[in-house]
Scaffold this motif. Structure first.
Motif, short mmCIF file in Angstrom:
data_model
loop_
_atom_site.label_atom_id
_atom_site.label_comp_id
_atom_site.label_asym_id
_atom_site.label_seq_id
_atom_site.Cartn_x
_atom_site.Cartn_y
_atom_site.Cartn_z
N THR A 16 43.77 30.06 41.24
CA THR A 16 43.55 29.84 40.13
C THR A 16 43.65 31.00 39.28
N ILE A 17 43.48 32.13 39.74
CA ILE A 17 43.24 33.44 39.04
C ILE A 17 44.75 34.16 38.85
N PRO A 18 45.39 34.28 37.76
CA PRO A 18 46.56 34.52 37.49
C PRO A 18 46.97 35.98 37.88
N VAL A 19 48.35 36.56 38.00
CA VAL A 19 48.55 37.89 38.70
C VAL A 19 49.10 38.65 37.44
N THR A 20 48.94 38.24 36.18
CA THR A 20 49.20 39.00 35.15
C THR A 20 48.38 39.98 34.57
N PRO A 21 48.23 41.12 33.56
CA PRO A 21 47.33 41.79 32.99
C PRO A 21 46.36 40.86 32.08
N GLY A 37 35.77 44.24 32.10
CA GLY A 37 36.75 45.00 32.77
C GLY A 37 38.01 44.52 32.44
N LYS A 38 39.16 45.33 32.72
CA LYS A 38 40.57 45.23 32.43
C LYS A 38 41.23 45.23 33.76
N ALA A 39 42.45 44.47 34.00
CA ALA A 39 43.10 44.82 35.21
C ALA A 39 44.68 44.25 34.90
N LYS A 40 45.34 45.32 35.52
CA LYS A 40 46.74 45.08 35.42
C LYS A 40 47.15 43.96 36.27
N GLU A 80 47.41 46.13 25.48
CA GLU A 80 46.73 45.08 24.87
C GLU A 80 45.43 44.71 25.93
N ALA A 81 45.63 44.77 27.19
CA ALA A 81 44.37 44.50 27.92
C ALA A 81 43.29 45.65 27.59
#
Length: 665
Positions: A16-21, A37-40, A80-81
């Motif tokens: 259910t977790i996307p692989v996008t930033p 937090g942010k993630a790529k 943007e993240a």
């Protein structure tokens, strides 16, 4: 303690977790945001938080177990993240994010160019349009000193609007107008254009364009002297002195085109010191520093990321260059975000050589000193020391406060040169005169070495040194009569986890020592172990008690490793040739150069040895006799090259008295 059986019920299904930033938030049971937090790649990043708890950093484990749910927002790009992460950190102020908090705001020298009669003043407020800023400076008094020097050359207005309006109304200037440190535009001594030209010249000087002005003042001074206008020449001479003094206060480190912030870090497992030097127009304009708590196991790159987002995002003015010791993983996105804040390109770089690299090393030394000073202030605070002892008393269920704590550590290299250290803290302060060093023989591992040290230490309870605890070594008195220990400790700390604590407790129990508590501090997760307990005691990250235990552990480790290196160095440099009377360094080197090794030297004949320059037949006989003796008695310990008996070492193999700290804290 992180337990592999811990189940985080709020863990989302991986699919259910996307692989996008994107940007994610952890919430506590009350619904408060505790981490942003942010993630790529959101799936990859969030999955790392829900790995086996035993593999998590203890602060990360504390965060994920405190949380009750996690949410995320998907964005299009890393920039943007970054923007959304900064906005949420600013909005929610999460307690598990690194926080760059100042105990003050840093002042700037501001010039209000948007006013008809611009003024010079000290400002701490957020920057606004129409005002030119110089700085930041470390202290407001530094700005006022610079202004006081320069006002005699650039007599610009410094008064408030109210004072200016009152002077115009009564047609009388303030004191600065009378003493020549203000051109007094309020009473019409200069026009608005003339006053603005004074201000513009001031801005040029502060921006680094100093040489033309210095040449102009010096030329006018010489002309006045030639025309016999000595009062005017003296005034210009004083102006020239004031300009040069003001320039001295701003060290030139790079060329005038350099506009950079130089950032460096010094860290330990719990906190980090951050230092930034602001270089504008090639000159150091100011310096700032922070001590930040590390909630996660952050590397320097992650610290750079948090520094840039918080410091420059909170109204800071990013320079053209940010020089750092390590680039964060999102360096391109971070540079793009900073460029958007500045309105022009910002470069994030690691200086590799030259003046910039040397200056980064200077800033790093400042950070290291700031961290050391912070630790000293914290250790020297009487109220914090008392709080630390109270916390340990409660956490370890002690009957009394541990006013004397002894910490032990063992150092070895694959079973060779095994040594141990004992450091003592009394009332939360290091008592270096009570430190001891032990030489261990016969121990097969750290546990047996620790047991031997404790037996030898607690066989000496009282004013006189007692017999060796293991019955196989003889205590060696240092000096006429070695001092005993003043009194036993209330707490013994060992460097290690459950096995080390169990061995220490078993040793003390076998000796009938029942009035001394034992605990261990394990390095990996900083948990406190007690004898016979299945689980460790977990002290809070900000606990003063944990901080005291860490200082004890680190000091014992430093003391042990220093002694181990000394012993190893002596063993590697000593040889049977050292005991031969009259055989100096030059002839020893000649022998080793000729034969290559002691083994080949021992196999040589008397004639072959005598052929070496400087070696006669009698010396050759002495060399062969010494080498033959060493082969027949391989355990012979050669004499100390220094010729002095070191406390804690010698043929008796004991811990001796310790009267100083050779290694330094």
């Amino acid at each position: 303690m992180p337990d592999s059986s811990t189940v985080l019920t709020y863990r989302p299904a991986p699919g259910t977790i996307p692989v996008t930033p994107g940007v994610y938030r952890f919430f506590d049971p009350a619904g408060k945001v505790i981490y942003v937090g942010k993630a790529k790649n959101l799936r990859s990043r969030l999955s790392s938080y829900f790995a086996d708890p035993l593999t998590l950093h203890p602060r990360t484990f504390q965060m994920v177990t405190t949380a009750a749910r996690v949410e995320w927002a998907v964005v299009n790009t890393e920039v943007e993240a970054l923007q959304l992460e900064y906005a949420w950190i600013k909005e929610f102020d999460p307690r598990f994010n690194v926080r760059y908090r100042d105990d003050k705001t840093y002042p700037y020298l501001a010039v209000t160019l948007d006013e008809e009669y611009p003024r010079l003043l000290v400002l701490r407020e957020a920057k606004r349009k129409g005002v030119r800023y110089f700085g930041p400076y470390s202290h407001a008094w530094a700005i006022r000193e610079t202004l006081d020097l320069l006002l005699r050359v650039f007599p610009a207005r410094t008064c408030s609007k109210g004072v200016f309006a009152r002077a115009r109304k009564i047609d009388r200037p303030c004191l600065l107008g009378y003493i020549g440190k203000c051109a007094a535009p309020c009473v019409g001594r200069v026009s608005a254009d003339e006053h603005r030209q004074i201000v513009n010249d001031f801005c040029d000087f502060m921006a680094g364009n100093t040489d033309p002005l210095l040449r102009k003042v010096e030329r006018e001074m010489n002309e006045a002297a030639e025309e016999l206008e000595f009062e005017r020449a003296a005034r210009l001479r004083d102006d020239l002195t004031a300009l040069r003094k003001a320039m001295e206060k701003q060290a030139v480190v790079f060329d005038e085109a350099t506009d950079a912030d130089v950032v460096a870090f010094a860290e330990d497992p719990l906190q980090a010191a951050v230092q930034v030097f602001h270089v504008r127009d090639g000159r150091v304009r100011g310096q700032r520093g922070w001590i930040v708590e590390k909630v996660e196991d952050l590397d320097p790159g992650a610290l750079v990321h948090s520094f840039c987002t918080q410091v420059y995002g909170d109204g800071g003015d990013p320079p053209r260059e940010v020089l750092v010791p390590e680039l964060p993983s999102d360096a391109p996105a971070l540079a793009a975000w900073l460029s958007g804040l500045r309105g022009s390109k910002v470069q994030l770089k690691i200086p590799q050589r030259g003046d910039k690299r040397a200056f980064l090393e200077t800033v790093t030394r400042n950070a290291e000193q700031a961290l050391a000073q912070h630790k000293l202030r914290r250790a020297g605070d009487l109220s914090l020391r008392g709080k630390a002892l109270e916390e340990l008393t409660d956490a370890l269920s002690l009957d009394t406060s541990p006013l004397r704590i002894e910490c032990y550590d063992v150092s070895q290299l694959q079973g060779t040169d095994v040594v141990a250290s004992m450091v003592v803290f009394e009332d939360g302060v290091a008592r270096k005169s009570e430190y001891r060093r032990f030489i261990i023989r016969g121990a097969t591992d750290d546990l047996s070495a620790m047991s031997e040290v404790l037996r030898r230490r607690f066989a000496q309870r009282g004013d006189k040194a007692g017999p060796a605890g293991d019955g196989t070594v003889e205590e060696l008195a240092v000096g006429p009569a070695r001092k005993g220990f003043a009194y036993p400790p209330q707490l013994v700390v060992v460097d290690g986890g459950a096995p080390q604590v169990g061995a220490a407790a078993e040793t003390l129990a076998g000796m009938g020592v029942t009035d001394v508590a034992v605990c261990g501090l394990a390095k990996r997760l900083e948990e406190v172990w007690l004898p016979d307990d299945e689980y460790p005691v977990i002290l809070p990250r900000t606990s003063e008690g944990l901080y005291l235990l860490q200082r004890l552990r680190d000091e014992a480790h430093r003391f042990a490793i220093t002694f181990h290196r000394e012993r190893r160095s002596k063993r590697m440099t000593a040889s049977a040739l050292d005991t031969i009377p009259g055989l100096g360094e030059i002839r020893k080197k000649a022998l080793l150069k000729r034969f290559g090794s002691l083994r080949k030297l021992a196999a040589a004949s008397l004639v072959e040895i005598s052929e070496v320059p400087g070696i006669g037949p009698r010396t050759a006989e002495a060399v062969l006799a010494s080498l033959a003796g060493a082969e027949s008695n391989p355990t012979t310990v050669t004499s100390d090259p220094g010729g002095a008996e070191t406390p804690g070492e010698g043929a008796g193999d004991t811990g001796g008295s310790r009267t100083g700290d050779e290694g330094g804290a």
